[in-house]
Write an enzyme that holds these catalytic residues in place. Sequence first.
Site, PDB file in Angstrom:
ATOM      1  N   CYS A 269       0.843  -1.203   0.000  1.00 22.87           N
ATOM      2  CA  CYS A 269       0.000   0.000   0.000  1.00 22.87           C
ATOM      3  C   CYS A 269       0.875   1.247   0.000  1.00 22.87           C
ATOM      4  O   CYS A 269       1.995   1.234   0.517  1.00 22.87           O
ATOM      5  CB  CYS A 269      -0.898   0.051   1.226  1.00 22.87           C
ATOM      6  SG  CYS A 269      -2.115  -1.257   1.349  1.00 22.87           S
ATOM      7  N   ASP A 270       0.330   2.314  -0.559  1.00 25.06           N
ATOM      8  CA  ASP A 270       0.999   3.604  -0.453  1.00 25.06           C
ATOM      9  C   ASP A 270      -0.050   4.709  -0.548  1.00 25.06           C
ATOM     10  O   ASP A 270      -0.992   4.611  -1.336  1.00 25.06           O
ATOM     11  CB  ASP A 270       2.034   3.793  -1.559  1.00 25.06           C
ATOM     12  CG  ASP A 270       2.910   5.002  -1.291  1.00 25.06           C
ATOM     13  OD1 ASP A 270       3.867   4.868  -0.495  1.00 25.06           O
ATOM     14  OD2 ASP A 270       2.632   6.080  -1.841  1.00 25.06           O
ATOM     15  N   SER A 271       0.129   5.732   0.285  1.00 22.86           N
ATOM     16  CA  SER A 271      -0.833   6.836   0.319  1.00 22.86           C
ATOM     17  C   SER A 271      -0.145   8.169   0.057  1.00 22.86           C
ATOM     18  O   SER A 271       0.965   8.411   0.547  1.00 22.86           O
ATOM     19  CB  SER A 271      -1.535   6.906   1.687  1.00 22.86           C
ATOM     20  OG  SER A 271      -2.265   5.738   1.951  1.00 22.86           O
TER      21      SER A 271
ATOM     22  N   GLY B   7      -2.886   3.523  -2.949  1.00 24.15           N
ATOM     23  CA  GLY B   7      -2.699   2.417  -3.874  1.00 24.15           C
ATOM     24  C   GLY B   7      -2.679   1.102  -3.121  1.00 24.15           C
ATOM     25  O   GLY B   7      -2.123   1.015  -2.019  1.00 24.15           O
TER      26      GLY B   7
END
Length: 203
Positions: free
Chosen positions: A70-72, A107
């Site tokens: 995940c990435d924010s 993501g």
Amino acid sequence: MKTFILASASPARRRLLTQAGIEPKVVVSGVDESVVATDDAATLAGTLAALKARAVVASLTGTDALVLGCDSVLAFDGEILGKPGSAAEATARWKAMRGRSGVLYTGHCLLDAATGATAEEVVTTTVHFAEPDDDEIAAYVASGEPLDVAGAFTIDGLGGAFVRGIEGDHTNVVGLSVPTLRLLLARLGVPITSLWTRGRIDP
């Protein structure tokens, strides 16, 4: 039951998974986020999520595991905001953001290490910020919390007092969209209920 691996050191993401009944194993990817150069927030979040998941899968040997990367990032006023580099930067961001709105992109990339199957999604949530005064901003930055998170804010910690509303999935702002995770798992043929460790009664 497959092993579920979270390719992130984020305590908030791990907490969300635990609350959803999944006890993840945490394996930090070590991906250098500066390698991705793009002005599109959705592309950045999705690409970094995939890189993190793939890096962890590459480090596994013979493991029947599901790996979630995940990435924010926060898109605000034409800029992409990740973690602030300093207290001064966090303060400046908050003075600019108060009373305004941004879009939080997270993501998600779910990989099945055994089969190589992949399911990906970028989820957006609009965040409407309150109007903290200068003293409140100074106290918040001094707490250290905004220095460790994308966009310099949390919604599930001290920063929640400075968010007046959202449009979209609350868990997405925390760190990963749990409803989206359910859909990604389904695409790989894995019911989210099969990963539950809480409330399970063995026959």
